[in-house]
Design an enzyme around this catalytic site. Sequence first.
Site, mmCIF file in Angstrom:
data_model
loop_
_atom_site.group_PDB
_atom_site.id
_atom_site.type_symbol
_atom_site.label_atom_id
_atom_site.label_comp_id
_atom_site.label_asym_id
_atom_site.label_seq_id
_atom_site.Cartn_x
_atom_site.Cartn_y
_atom_site.Cartn_z
ATOM 1 N N HIS A 1 0.852 -1.185 0.000
ATOM 2 C CA HIS A 1 0.000 0.000 0.000
ATOM 3 C C HIS A 1 0.890 1.237 0.000
ATOM 4 C CE1 HIS A 1 -3.840 -2.042 1.797
ATOM 5 N NE2 HIS A 1 -3.284 -2.770 0.834
ATOM 6 N N GLU B 1 1.129 3.811 1.967
ATOM 7 C CA GLU B 1 1.736 4.160 3.254
ATOM 8 C C GLU B 1 2.881 3.214 3.604
ATOM 9 O OE1 GLU B 1 -2.744 5.141 3.696
ATOM 10 O OE2 GLU B 1 -1.507 3.665 2.629
ATOM 11 N N CYS C 1 -5.777 2.117 6.040
ATOM 12 C CA CYS C 1 -6.442 0.855 6.349
ATOM 13 C C CYS C 1 -5.822 0.300 7.633
ATOM 14 C CB CYS C 1 -6.259 -0.127 5.187
ATOM 15 S SG CYS C 1 -4.605 -0.836 5.083
ATOM 16 N N CYS D 1 -2.019 -0.472 7.272
ATOM 17 C CA CYS D 1 -1.204 0.735 7.182
ATOM 18 C C CYS D 1 -1.170 1.482 8.502
ATOM 19 C CB CYS D 1 -1.708 1.637 6.063
ATOM 20 S SG CYS D 1 -1.455 0.910 4.428
#
Length: 158
Positions: A55, A57, A85, A88
Amino acid sequence: MENKHEKFMRMAIALSEKNVAEGLGGPFGAVIVKDGEVVAASANKVVPTNDPTAHAEVSAIRLACQELNTFNLEGCEIYTSCEPCPMCLGAIYWARLDKIYYANTKVDAAAIGFDDHFIYEEIERSMAERKTPFIQLLRDEAIGAFKKWETSSLKTDY
């Protein structure tokens, strides 16, 4: 006049838009800043890397840690184009980032198919009730590593 927070957030948003325009994956971008300077920036890289943990991040955290040669990002802030999320968010806390700035919400993400609500629900369930079975094996053997860690003079606390 654009302030520094808006400047860094616009960078994260631009990464998310570029990712969509180039067909590289989800519409997410993240920028990590220390002392007013960009240390790392990344878009979501799940599709091009075949890595479900890539992801924006997490990818930005990995880059920042490499750049700063540390696993502790205290003194840094993250600007992310969407509310993180659960994965993350965990990575942000483990990395010890000082502050999270976000644009879109998890509700906005869910509306376009990125719904992580099921993860929050799973966390609240007992192991026996989770959709993916949890089966404990060999704890008596595995606990040995934990006991060695407790007394190791070679460990690095984090």
